[in-house]
Design an enzyme around this catalytic site. Structure first.
Site, PDB file in Angstrom:
ATOM      1  CG  ASP A 102       0.408  -2.343   5.152  1.00 36.60           C
ATOM      2  OD1 ASP A 102       1.412  -2.949   5.588  1.00 36.60           O
ATOM      3  OD2 ASP A 102      -0.748  -2.811   5.218  1.00 36.60           O
ATOM      4  CD  GLU A 135      -2.583  -1.318   2.615  1.00 33.10           C
ATOM      5  OE1 GLU A 135      -2.708  -0.298   3.330  1.00 33.10           O
ATOM      6  OE2 GLU A 135      -3.095  -2.409   2.891  1.00 33.10           O
ATOM      7  CE  LYS A 143      -4.295  -0.162   6.335  1.00 36.66           C
ATOM      8  NZ  LYS A 143      -3.122  -1.022   6.088  1.00 36.66           N
TER       9      LYS A 143
HETATM   10  P1  PGA Z   1      -5.802  -7.277   4.237  1.00 39.16           P
HETATM   11  O1  PGA Z   1      -4.864  -6.030   4.012  1.00 39.16           O
HETATM   12  O2  PGA Z   1      -7.150  -6.800   4.642  1.00 39.16           O
HETATM   13  O3  PGA Z   1      -5.779  -7.978   2.909  1.00 39.16           O
HETATM   14  O4  PGA Z   1      -5.150  -8.090   5.329  1.00 39.16           O
HETATM   15  C1  PGA Z   1      -4.924  -4.859   4.795  1.00 39.16           C
HETATM   16  C2  PGA Z   1      -3.620  -4.594   5.503  1.00 39.16           C
HETATM   17  O5  PGA Z   1      -2.650  -5.365   5.388  1.00 39.16           O
HETATM   18  O6  PGA Z   1      -3.545  -3.605   6.239  1.00 39.16           O
HETATM   19 ZN    ZN Z   2      -1.375  -4.131   6.852  1.00 39.52          ZN
END
Ligand code: PGA
Ligand code: ZN
Length: 425
Positions: free
Chosen positions: A241, A161, A385
């Protein structure tokens, strides 16, 4: 007291089934909640119960739905919906496993959250005020994921991210406007530089351009911020992230990123350079989920917020270990990682009382449910987030925050850069 509990399956934003539960109280309080679902899930998360078999490629949730309707509901009928801890405790006791594998964390969480909504409705209060009282007035700085990589996108970016945080805004609504403007500037920049395929999007509504390199993505963010008329760092800060467990080769103890194979030390050096070169205020899961020691080195050396997501999984036991080791300085709060509202709030309180920041978070698989917007304000976390400022399942949360800010009126506070107390310039 609780008059009825009814669960069903509905679809999430990836088109997979998930659990929705409705709760009705005798006093006509009504609550509904839908649980989200992750893709880059932490190994130690509570269990999401899936049916297996042919339907939905094994991802059906009929067992979880039946567990709500046939096992949980009969036990909770007649209980006071305001006694959240008792209700969650009862479900934990009925489940009897450490990771909620008997009833399923998805079954349990849908009830837990729907009960909270029903109790708030009984008092005719918005959920954030029912949970946080009159002291709940801090609007969160939105960490908006506008370039998607890793498991959330069909590109070669290893970092999952690339986020923007409008820290220079005076209000949440201004922050959201800035986020939307930068998002569209980014779209134009990507289309111009990489062609029309670059504006395809990933799971969290951010763009998924055909990039290979971390700096390429960060440069695109800087350009988009400038093109929208803002100053990087001052008006709009950056965050990442890494979700580093996803590109960590356990057998060889190496991180495979940007065409290189990096040891932990080299990986930390990469972050140090990135923090030097870009106005990054927050880094999440920089190392793999078992490296408490590496997390504490990074927390000591980087002058940024360091968020623990997969390493803590919103679990009080793992967070305690983190606090003892000074691993990270912020907790990512995901209600479905732990499976009850009570335990999630307990993790948040433990974090806050130990000087950690808390960032309330969505999952990559989301729905129209807006509970997390309320949790963020209830706890005055100052940060949320929940994806790009686009796609219904993401904008549902941001739009709910617009309503909350309007409801609070002049009492609403937007903390801006002040929300990142572990970031040192
Ligand atoms: P996920 O990703 O919901 O696929 O786990 C979100 C994150 O890693 O913050
Ligand atoms: Zn994460």
């Amino acid at each position: 007291s609780i008059a009825s509990i009814k669960a069903r399956w509905v679809l999430d934003s990836r088109g997979n089934p998930t659990v929705e539960t409705e709760v009705l109280t005798i006093a006509r309080g009504y609550g509904k909640a839908i649980v989200p679902s992750g893709a880059s899930t932490g190994t130690h998360e509570a269990l999401e119960l899936r049916d297996g078999g042919k339907a939905f490629h094994g991802k059906g949730v009929l067992k979880a739905v039946e567990n709500v309707n046939k096992i949980i509901a009969p036990e909770l009928l007649g209980m006071d919906s305001r006694r959240q801890e008792d209700i969650d405790g009862k479900m934990l006791q009925m489940d009897g496993t450490p990771n909620k594998s008997r009833l399923g964390a998805n079954a349990i969480l849908s009830v837990s959250l729907a009960v909270a909504h029903a109790a708030a409705d009984t008092y005719s209060l918005p959920l954030f005020q029912y949970l946080g009282g009159m002291n709940a007035y801090t609007m969160p700085v939105p960490l908006m994921n506008i370039i998607n990589g890793g498991k959330h996108a069909g590109n070669e970016l290893k970092i999952q991210e690339f986020l923007i945080a409008p820290v220079g805004a005076k209000t949440f609504s201004e922050a959201l406007r800035i986020g939307s403007e930068v998002y569209h500037s980014l779209k134009a920049y990507l289309k111009d530089k990489y062609g029309p395929q670059a504006i395809n999007i990933g799971d969290e509504g951010g763009f998924s351009p055909p990039m290979k390199n971390t700096r390429e993505a960060l440069d695109a963010l800087i350009n988009a911020i400038r093109n929208a008329g803002y100053e990087p760092g001052k008006d709009v800060a950056l965050a990442i992230d890494a979700a580093a467990s996803e590109f960590y080769d356990e057998k060889r103890s190496l991180y495979i990123i940007d065409g290189q194979e990096l040891s932990r030390e080299k990986m930390i050096e990469l972050y140090e350079k990135l923090v030097e070169e870009y106005p990054i205020v927050s880094i999440e899961d920089p190392l793999h989920e078992e490296d408490f020691e590496g997390f504490s080195i990074i927390t000591r050396t980087l002058k940024t917020q360091v968020i623990g997501d997969d390493i803590f999984v919103t679990n009080v036991e793992r967070l305690r270990r983190g606090i003892e080791n000074k691993s990270a300085n912020a907790l990512l709060l995901k209600v479905n990682q732990i499976g009850t509202l009570t335990e999630a709030l307990e993790a948040a309180r433990l974090a806050i009382s130990n000087g950690y920041s808390v960032v309330v978070s969505h999952r990559s698989g989301e729905t129209e449910d807006t509970t997390i917007s309320h949790i963020a304000v209830a706890l005055n976390t100052g940060q949320i987030k929940t994806g790009a400022p686009a796609r219904g399942e993401r904008t549902a949360k941001y739009n709910e925050l617009l309503r909350i800010e309007e409801y609070l009126g002049t009492r609403a506070k937007y903390p801006g850069l002040g929300a990142f107390k572990h970031y040192k310039r």
